[in-house]
Design a protein around this motif. Structure first.
Motif, PDB file in Angstrom:
ATOM      1  N   PHE A 147      43.483 -10.893  13.127  1.00  0.00           N
ATOM      2  CA  PHE A 147      44.534  -9.894  12.966  1.00  0.00           C
ATOM      3  C   PHE A 147      45.768 -10.359  13.719  1.00  0.00           C
ATOM      4  N   ASP A 148      46.845 -10.590  12.986  1.00  0.00           N
ATOM      5  CA  ASP A 148      48.093 -11.069  13.575  1.00  0.00           C
ATOM      6  C   ASP A 148      49.233 -10.172  13.101  1.00  0.00           C
ATOM      7  N   PRO A 149      49.679  -9.254  13.952  1.00  0.00           N
ATOM      8  CA  PRO A 149      50.737  -8.327  13.523  1.00  0.00           C
ATOM      9  C   PRO A 149      52.032  -9.038  13.136  1.00  0.00           C
ATOM     10  N   ALA A 150      52.222 -10.257  13.615  1.00  0.00           N
ATOM     11  CA  ALA A 150      53.454 -10.985  13.287  1.00  0.00           C
ATOM     12  C   ALA A 150      53.540 -11.343  11.812  1.00  0.00           C
ATOM     13  N   THR A 151      52.425 -11.271  11.099  1.00  0.00           N
ATOM     14  CA  THR A 151      52.444 -11.589   9.671  1.00  0.00           C
ATOM     15  C   THR A 151      53.030 -10.461   8.834  1.00  0.00           C
ATOM     16  N   PHE A 152      53.151  -9.269   9.417  1.00  0.00           N
ATOM     17  CA  PHE A 152      53.708  -8.159   8.633  1.00  0.00           C
ATOM     18  C   PHE A 152      54.657  -7.263   9.429  1.00  0.00           C
ATOM     19  N   LEU A 153      54.863  -7.560  10.724  1.00  0.00           N
ATOM     20  CA  LEU A 153      55.777  -6.765  11.545  1.00  0.00           C
ATOM     21  C   LEU A 153      56.771  -7.674  12.250  1.00  0.00           C
ATOM     22  N   SER A 154      57.984  -7.166  12.440  1.00  0.00           N
ATOM     23  CA  SER A 154      58.992  -7.908  13.192  1.00  0.00           C
ATOM     24  C   SER A 154      58.656  -7.867  14.679  1.00  0.00           C
ATOM     25  N   ALA A 155      59.301  -8.731  15.456  1.00  0.00           N
ATOM     26  CA  ALA A 155      59.082  -8.757  16.902  1.00  0.00           C
ATOM     27  C   ALA A 155      59.430  -7.408  17.528  1.00  0.00           C
ATOM     28  N   LYS A 156      60.435  -6.736  16.987  1.00  0.00           N
ATOM     29  CA  LYS A 156      60.835  -5.421  17.507  1.00  0.00           C
ATOM     30  C   LYS A 156      59.721  -4.401  17.288  1.00  0.00           C
ATOM     31  N   TYR A 157      59.136  -4.393  16.106  1.00  0.00           N
ATOM     32  CA  TYR A 157      58.035  -3.472  15.820  1.00  0.00           C
ATOM     33  C   TYR A 157      56.853  -3.752  16.748  1.00  0.00           C
ATOM     34  N   THR A 191      54.942  -1.045  19.493  1.00  0.00           N
ATOM     35  CA  THR A 191      53.727  -0.430  18.951  1.00  0.00           C
ATOM     36  C   THR A 191      52.476  -0.897  19.682  1.00  0.00           C
ATOM     37  N   ASP A 192      51.557   0.018  19.879  1.00  0.00           N
ATOM     38  CA  ASP A 192      50.228  -0.307  20.394  1.00  0.00           C
ATOM     39  C   ASP A 192      49.393  -0.899  19.257  1.00  0.00           C
ATOM     40  N   ARG A 193      48.316  -1.560  19.614  1.00  0.00           N
ATOM     41  CA  ARG A 193      47.456  -2.180  18.616  1.00  0.00           C
ATOM     42  C   ARG A 193      46.924  -1.163  17.607  1.00  0.00           C
ATOM     43  N   PHE A 194      46.588   0.056  18.044  1.00  0.00           N
ATOM     44  CA  PHE A 194      46.034   1.027  17.098  1.00  0.00           C
ATOM     45  C   PHE A 194      47.055   1.379  16.021  1.00  0.00           C
ATOM     46  N   ALA A 195      48.336   1.454  16.406  1.00  0.00           N
ATOM     47  CA  ALA A 195      49.384   1.732  15.421  1.00  0.00           C
ATOM     48  C   ALA A 195      49.584   0.543  14.497  1.00  0.00           C
ATOM     49  N   GLN A 196      49.452  -0.670  15.032  1.00  0.00           N
ATOM     50  CA  GLN A 196      49.565  -1.865  14.196  1.00  0.00           C
ATOM     51  C   GLN A 196      48.454  -1.922  13.155  1.00  0.00           C
ATOM     52  N   LEU A 197      47.230  -1.563  13.563  1.00  0.00           N
ATOM     53  CA  LEU A 197      46.125  -1.511  12.600  1.00  0.00           C
ATOM     54  C   LEU A 197      46.413  -0.480  11.511  1.00  0.00           C
ATOM     55  N   ALA A 198      46.931   0.681  11.917  1.00  0.00           N
ATOM     56  CA  ALA A 198      47.271   1.735  10.952  1.00  0.00           C
ATOM     57  C   ALA A 198      48.369   1.273  10.002  1.00  0.00           C
ATOM     58  N   LEU A 199      49.368   0.575  10.535  1.00  0.00           N
ATOM     59  CA  LEU A 199      50.468   0.100   9.698  1.00  0.00           C
ATOM     60  C   LEU A 199      49.981  -0.876   8.636  1.00  0.00           C
ATOM     61  N   LEU A 200      49.088  -1.796   9.018  1.00  0.00           N
ATOM     62  CA  LEU A 200      48.569  -2.737   8.028  1.00  0.00           C
ATOM     63  C   LEU A 200      47.729  -2.016   6.978  1.00  0.00           C
ATOM     64  N   ALA A 201      46.862  -1.098   7.411  1.00  0.00           N
ATOM     65  CA  ALA A 201      46.046  -0.342   6.452  1.00  0.00           C
ATOM     66  C   ALA A 201      46.920   0.474   5.513  1.00  0.00           C
ATOM     67  N   ALA A 210      51.097   6.278  15.562  1.00  0.00           N
ATOM     68  CA  ALA A 210      50.678   5.618  14.321  1.00  0.00           C
ATOM     69  C   ALA A 210      51.263   6.318  13.114  1.00  0.00           C
ATOM     70  N   ALA A 211      51.105   7.646  13.047  1.00  0.00           N
ATOM     71  CA  ALA A 211      51.653   8.409  11.920  1.00  0.00           C
ATOM     72  C   ALA A 211      53.173   8.291  11.882  1.00  0.00           C
ATOM     73  N   ALA A 212      53.804   8.319  13.053  1.00  0.00           N
ATOM     74  CA  ALA A 212      55.261   8.227  13.102  1.00  0.00           C
ATOM     75  C   ALA A 212      55.750   6.875  12.591  1.00  0.00           C
ATOM     76  N   TRP A 213      55.086   5.782  13.005  1.00  0.00           N
ATOM     77  CA  TRP A 213      55.522   4.464  12.586  1.00  0.00           C
ATOM     78  C   TRP A 213      55.269   4.227  11.105  1.00  0.00           C
ATOM     79  N   VAL A 214      54.180   4.765  10.571  1.00  0.00           N
ATOM     80  CA  VAL A 214      53.943   4.650   9.124  1.00  0.00           C
ATOM     81  C   VAL A 214      55.076   5.328   8.359  1.00  0.00           C
TER      82      VAL A 214
END
Length: 405
Positions: free
Chosen positions: A54-64, A68-78, A137-141
């Motif tokens: 799991f690499d958040p950099a593949t779908f999120l910018s450095a700012k995101y 964001t915490d990891r749980f929000a990153q998992l939610a964003l990818l899902a 998580a909900a807010a970032w989605v």
């Protein structure tokens, strides 16, 4: 009014994306390994279900990523995967698309790391509060996809994802939304979290040298659950609108039941579990005889699996032994607030494909767990209706019913 599932996204220890997850589940693949996220040598439980690669950099910018915490990153990818699966929702006004995501722990990784830094007199990151809060998580989605409707977060321990999906059903039935992005996310493979569960004697500590065999729901030798992480997201819509926009339909979300047993803060109670299953069946307008499949809560704790078995017997009577039951946690572990969202996707895929995934590591069942748990091998059972259970600390019990469309 019929509410349907038109998209699914999952990030799990056995796969990212529904196809990868389901293929692994049907084949009985375990995602439990020795912990790699931190040095677990001082933990009594040194294994977990981590999301590999799991690499958040593949779908999120450095700012995101910074915010964001990891749980929000998992939610964003899902959520990305679910929305892509559902096709564009641009036929709906942004104000009519809601978000409802559950999490039991929220951004606990940020809390733990920031607290450590503070006690070591190091600077605390500026986004500690917005990263930690459960609704991030909900807010970032919503922010990522411009969704301006109702934005909800449910935190009811291990039933958080189920209750978030139930709240989404209520929003659609009440006409407060036309579509909802709903599910759960959790990232608590963390030293403090795991130590706390160890103290409660909830985690298995006897399988550090056999990670893949550690999660053993309903087995005589089970000794506690395995900590896990992940996220599951569903796209829910009213059937007539989904048909109008040409969406594919996986299943109908037919019913939801919720009950507090009001007995104990951590111990399961049969009355609450019975009540929530009965409420879900009634809400769906069904009879107990029509339930073909149960995705069990089944964490692999000595008491919990027995209580759930007894509750199923009470609700379904003589038919209980004919129902195909499976425990997704045997392969992915227990992802707390995300578990029922992941279990819901497994339930939907069982209806969609006709296949019940196995409960692995079930070589010898507990004598008090004597139902059909689909041991070790998948079965082609062609279920028409599926019930997903989620029972959490605080006596929070929830059940969801899906049916073939």
């Amino acid at each position: 009014m019929r509410i349907v599932v038109t998209g699914m996204g999952i990030v799990s220890p056995i796969g990212i994306g529904t196809d990868q997850f389901w293929s692994a589940a049907v084949n009985g693949v375990s995602g439990i390994k020795r912990i790699s996220a931190f040095d677990a040598s001082r933990q009594r439980s040194q294994i977990a279900g981590e999301v590999a690669d799991f690499d958040p950099a593949t779908f999120l910018s450095a700012k995101y990523i910074d915010q964001t915490d990891r749980f929000a990153q998992l939610a964003l990818l899902a959520a990305n995967l679910a929305l892509e699966d559902a096709g564009k929702l641009d036929t709906y006004a942004p104000q009519r698309v809601a978000v409802s995501i559950g999490s039991g722990m929220g951004g606990f990784g940020t809390f733990e790391s920031s607290a450590t830094r503070r006690f070591q007199n190091q600077p605390v990151p500026p986004f500690t509060v917005p990263r930690t809060m459960a609704n991030s998580a909900a807010a970032w989605v919503a922010i990522k996809h411009g969704l301006k409707g109702v934005n909800l977060t449910c935190s009811t321990a291990c039933s958080s994802g189920a209750n978030a999906i139930g709240m989404a059903l209520d929003l659609l039935r009440a006409g407060r939304a036309d579509a909802v992005v709903a599910g759960g996310a959790e990232a608590c493979v963390l030293p403090l979290t795991m130590t706390s569960f160890e103290i409660l004697h909830a985690l298995t500590t006897s399988s550090n040298n056999d990670p893949e065999g550690a999660s053993r729901p309903f087995a005589r030798s089970r000794a506690g659950f395995v900590m896990s992480e992940g996220a599951g997201i569903l796209i829910l819509e009213k059937e007539e609108q989904a048909i109008r926009r040409g969406a594919k339909i996986y299943a109908q979300l037919a019913g939801f039941g919720q009950a507090c047993d009001a007995k104990h803060i951590v111990m399961p109670d049969i009355e609450g579990q019975i009540s929530t299953m009965q409420a879900a069946i009634q809400d769906a307008g069904l009879e107990p005889d029509s339930i073909d499949h149960i995705n069990a809560h089944a964490t692999s704790t000595p008491l919990g699996d027995i209580v759930e078995t007894r509750a199923i017997k009470h609700v379904f009577g003589n038919r209980a032994g004919d129902i195909a039951i499976s425990a997704t946690k045997s392969m992915v572990g227990h992802s707390i607030g995300a578990s029922a969202a992941i279990g819901s996707i497994a339930t939907i895929m069982a209806l969609h494909t006709g296949t019940i995934h196995p409960t692995i590591n079930l070589d010898e069942a507990d004598p008090e767990c004597d139902l059909d748990y689909t041991p070790n091998r998948a079965q082609q059972r062609n279920p028409r209706t599926g019930l997903c259970n989620a029972f959490g600390f605080g006596g929070n019990n929830a059940s969801i019913i899906f049916t073939n469309p």
